[in-house]
Motif scaffolding. Structure first.
Motif, mmCIF file in Angstrom:
data_model
loop_
_atom_site.group_PDB
_atom_site.id
_atom_site.type_symbol
_atom_site.label_atom_id
_atom_site.label_comp_id
_atom_site.label_asym_id
_atom_site.label_seq_id
_atom_site.Cartn_x
_atom_site.Cartn_y
_atom_site.Cartn_z
ATOM 1 N N GLY A 1 0.700 -1.296 0.053
ATOM 2 C CA GLY A 1 -0.052 0.097 -0.212
ATOM 3 C C GLY A 1 0.877 1.406 -0.034
ATOM 4 O O GLY A 1 0.307 2.306 0.236
ATOM 5 N N SER A 2 2.019 1.082 -0.230
ATOM 6 C CA SER A 2 2.880 2.277 -0.248
ATOM 7 C C SER A 2 2.518 3.369 -1.047
ATOM 8 O O SER A 2 2.548 4.596 -0.772
ATOM 9 N N THR A 3 1.916 2.939 -2.319
ATOM 10 C CA THR A 3 1.836 4.089 -3.355
ATOM 11 C C THR A 3 0.285 4.815 -2.853
ATOM 12 O O THR A 3 0.267 6.063 -2.910
ATOM 13 N N PHE A 4 -0.516 4.179 -2.004
ATOM 14 C CA PHE A 4 -1.692 4.824 -1.325
ATOM 15 C C PHE A 4 -1.282 5.591 -0.551
ATOM 16 O O PHE A 4 -1.643 7.051 -0.155
ATOM 17 N N PHE A 5 -0.276 5.356 0.484
ATOM 18 C CA PHE A 5 0.190 6.201 1.734
ATOM 19 C C PHE A 5 0.820 7.421 1.070
ATOM 20 O O PHE A 5 0.674 8.461 1.734
ATOM 21 N N LYS A 6 1.551 7.206 0.102
ATOM 22 C CA LYS A 6 2.370 8.479 -0.557
ATOM 23 C C LYS A 6 1.378 9.562 -0.995
ATOM 24 O O LYS A 6 1.469 10.849 -0.787
ATOM 25 N N SER A 7 0.224 8.937 -1.621
ATOM 26 C CA SER A 7 -0.727 10.040 -2.232
ATOM 27 C C SER A 7 -1.715 10.452 -0.944
ATOM 28 O O SER A 7 -1.651 11.942 -0.882
ATOM 29 N N VAL A 8 -1.851 9.688 0.138
ATOM 30 C CA VAL A 8 -2.520 10.284 1.285
ATOM 31 C C VAL A 8 -1.637 11.465 2.077
ATOM 32 O O VAL A 8 -2.064 12.406 2.400
ATOM 33 N N ILE A 9 -0.447 11.136 2.089
ATOM 34 C CA ILE A 9 0.682 12.193 3.039
ATOM 35 C C ILE A 9 0.936 13.309 2.082
ATOM 36 O O ILE A 9 0.961 14.463 2.576
ATOM 37 N N LEU B 1 -1.258 14.489 -0.039
ATOM 38 C CA LEU B 1 -2.453 15.066 -0.425
ATOM 39 C C LEU B 1 -2.709 16.734 0.129
ATOM 40 O O LEU B 1 -3.040 17.532 -0.389
ATOM 41 N N PRO B 2 -2.347 16.838 1.374
ATOM 42 C CA PRO B 2 -2.417 18.240 2.057
ATOM 43 C C PRO B 2 -1.539 19.277 1.182
ATOM 44 O O PRO B 2 -2.048 20.410 1.371
ATOM 45 N N MET B 3 -0.746 19.011 0.430
ATOM 46 C CA MET B 3 0.093 20.053 -0.300
ATOM 47 C C MET B 3 -0.754 20.565 -1.530
ATOM 48 O O MET B 3 -0.667 21.827 -1.858
ATOM 49 N N ILE B 4 -1.791 19.915 -1.893
ATOM 50 C CA ILE B 4 -2.583 20.314 -2.965
ATOM 51 C C ILE B 4 -3.606 21.105 -2.205
ATOM 52 O O ILE B 4 -4.264 21.938 -3.243
ATOM 53 N N PHE B 5 -3.971 21.207 -1.143
ATOM 54 C CA PHE B 5 -5.060 22.138 -0.721
ATOM 55 C C PHE B 5 -4.435 23.638 -0.521
ATOM 56 O O PHE B 5 -3.354 23.796 -0.123
ATOM 57 N N TYR C 1 -4.484 27.180 1.414
ATOM 58 C CA TYR C 1 -4.510 27.385 3.152
ATOM 59 C C TYR C 1 -5.846 27.662 3.590
ATOM 60 O O TYR C 1 -5.824 27.216 4.783
ATOM 61 N N VAL C 2 -6.747 28.047 2.580
ATOM 62 C CA VAL C 2 -8.018 28.243 3.131
ATOM 63 C C VAL C 2 -8.342 26.874 3.790
ATOM 64 O O VAL C 2 -9.146 26.766 4.699
ATOM 65 N N ILE C 3 -8.564 25.988 2.993
ATOM 66 C CA ILE C 3 -8.933 24.474 3.164
ATOM 67 C C ILE C 3 -8.186 24.083 4.586
ATOM 68 O O ILE C 3 -8.606 23.398 5.243
ATOM 69 N N ILE C 4 -6.928 24.174 4.402
ATOM 70 C CA ILE C 4 -6.058 23.872 5.705
ATOM 71 C C ILE C 4 -6.570 24.457 6.859
ATOM 72 O O ILE C 4 -6.694 23.553 7.883
ATOM 73 N N GLY C 5 -6.797 25.731 6.606
ATOM 74 C CA GLY C 5 -7.141 26.507 7.913
ATOM 75 C C GLY C 5 -8.609 26.010 8.401
ATOM 76 O O GLY C 5 -8.792 25.773 9.794
ATOM 77 N N TRP D 1 1.921 19.615 9.025
ATOM 78 C CA TRP D 1 1.045 18.378 8.688
ATOM 79 C C TRP D 1 1.075 18.879 6.872
ATOM 80 O O TRP D 1 1.330 17.657 6.116
ATOM 81 N N GLN D 2 0.928 19.974 6.530
ATOM 82 C CA GLN D 2 1.046 20.132 5.148
ATOM 83 C C GLN D 2 2.399 20.085 4.510
ATOM 84 O O GLN D 2 2.432 19.312 3.606
ATOM 85 N N HIS D 3 3.410 20.542 5.092
ATOM 86 C CA HIS D 3 4.882 20.349 4.524
ATOM 87 C C HIS D 3 5.200 19.139 4.546
ATOM 88 O O HIS D 3 6.485 18.720 3.740
ATOM 89 N N THR D 4 5.007 18.308 5.439
ATOM 90 C CA THR D 4 5.685 16.957 5.623
ATOM 91 C C THR D 4 5.604 16.202 4.110
ATOM 92 O O THR D 4 6.520 15.487 3.732
ATOM 93 N N GLY D 5 4.347 16.330 3.595
ATOM 94 C CA GLY D 5 4.478 15.583 2.315
ATOM 95 C C GLY D 5 5.383 16.169 1.173
ATOM 96 O O GLY D 5 5.907 15.405 0.443
#
Length: 264
Positions: free
Chosen positions: A70-78, A80-84, A86-90, A137-141
């Motif tokens: 499931g590494s591909t799935f986990f990569k995508s999930v981790i 994912l916050p980068m494409i949000f 800042y309004v959505i993150i907030g 959380w966002q920058h980790t990805g």
């Protein structure tokens, strides 16, 4: 250049007339406790950003590079916050931090604190750290993806030679893998510092620098002085200081990259 020129004036942002006052705005900035507080908060942000997202991204990259199920799935999930935005993150984290119905306080109540209703973003002692957690959380990805790219270039023959010489996994990681991730680390650190300095959106959406300026950073301080207090000259001076800091980081980054290129 226009911002630098305005930093030498007392323009209020509205009047067609203003006076040239030289370096008075810069002198004011470096004696202003609110400016010093914003600098300190940015420094705290940089330090935490260099530790948490960077180390977390490296750990996740090493873990997922092993090809776990499931590494591909986990990569995508981790990532994912980068494409949000800042309004959505907030909005997401405002819900998590909400005192009565928020997920974080609900978890703490389940763990044995039934009356826990802490307002994470409304308390001066926790507001800044709460926002940094959001940004981390966002920058980790991003850090993870950059390190994954670096790991793809690690020389397997060096790893095999070290294994033959009796190196254990920890020695392999610190003495063989990490040195080969030098270029990736330079990119990660440079982008991390730059992102930790241009953090206006997330702070402004969540706390606007409050409460009591406890989460104020240079970008929000500059905005308030320019557009709330109508001191565009002073705000331009703050912007110039921020530009100078970012310029130093970018210069260091390109200088490091050029040195690596010449060495190769």
């Amino acid at each position: 250049m226009q911002s630098l020129y305005l930093s030498l004036t007392n323009w209020n942002g509205l009047s067609p007339e203003y006076d040239f006052i030289g370096l008075d705005n810069f002198k004011r900035a470096f004696t202003d406790p609110n400016f010093s507080g914003a600098i300190l908060h940015n420094l705290i942000w940089v330090i935490i950003f260099l530790i948490v997202p960077t180390s977390s991204g490296l750990f996740l990259a090493v873990l997922l590079d092993k090809g776990i199920p499931g590494s591909t799935f986990f990569k995508s999930v981790i990532y994912l916050p980068m494409i949000f935005s800042y309004v959505i993150i907030g909005m997401i984290w405002n819900f998590i931090y909400e005192p009565r119905m928020g997920i974080l306080n609900l978890f703490i109540r389940i763990m044995g604190q039934p009356d826990w209703n802490f307002a994470w973003l409304a308390q001066a002692k926790t507001a800044l750290l709460a926002i940094i957690v959001e940004a981390s959380w966002q920058h980790t990805g991003l850090c993870m993806v950059l390190y994954l790219a670096g790991l793809s270039g690690v020389r397997q023959d060096l790893l095999e030679a070290a294994r033959i010489d009796g190196a254990n996994p920890i020695q392999l990681f610190f003495h063989v893998v990490i040195p080969q991730l030098k270029n990736s680390t330079i990119v990660v650190i440079s982008l991390t510092v730059i992102n930790s300095l241009k953090n206006f959106d997330l702070v402004f959406i969540t706390t606007k620098g409050g409460p009591f300026r406890s989460s104020e950073v240079l970008t929000t301080f500059m905005y308030k002085e320019s557009f709330w207090n109508y001191q565009m000259g002073y705000g331009s001076a703050i912007a110039s200081v921020l530009f100078f800091i970012v310029f130093i980081v970018v210069f260091f980054y390109f200088n490091s990259v050029m040195k690596e290129g010449n060495n190769e």
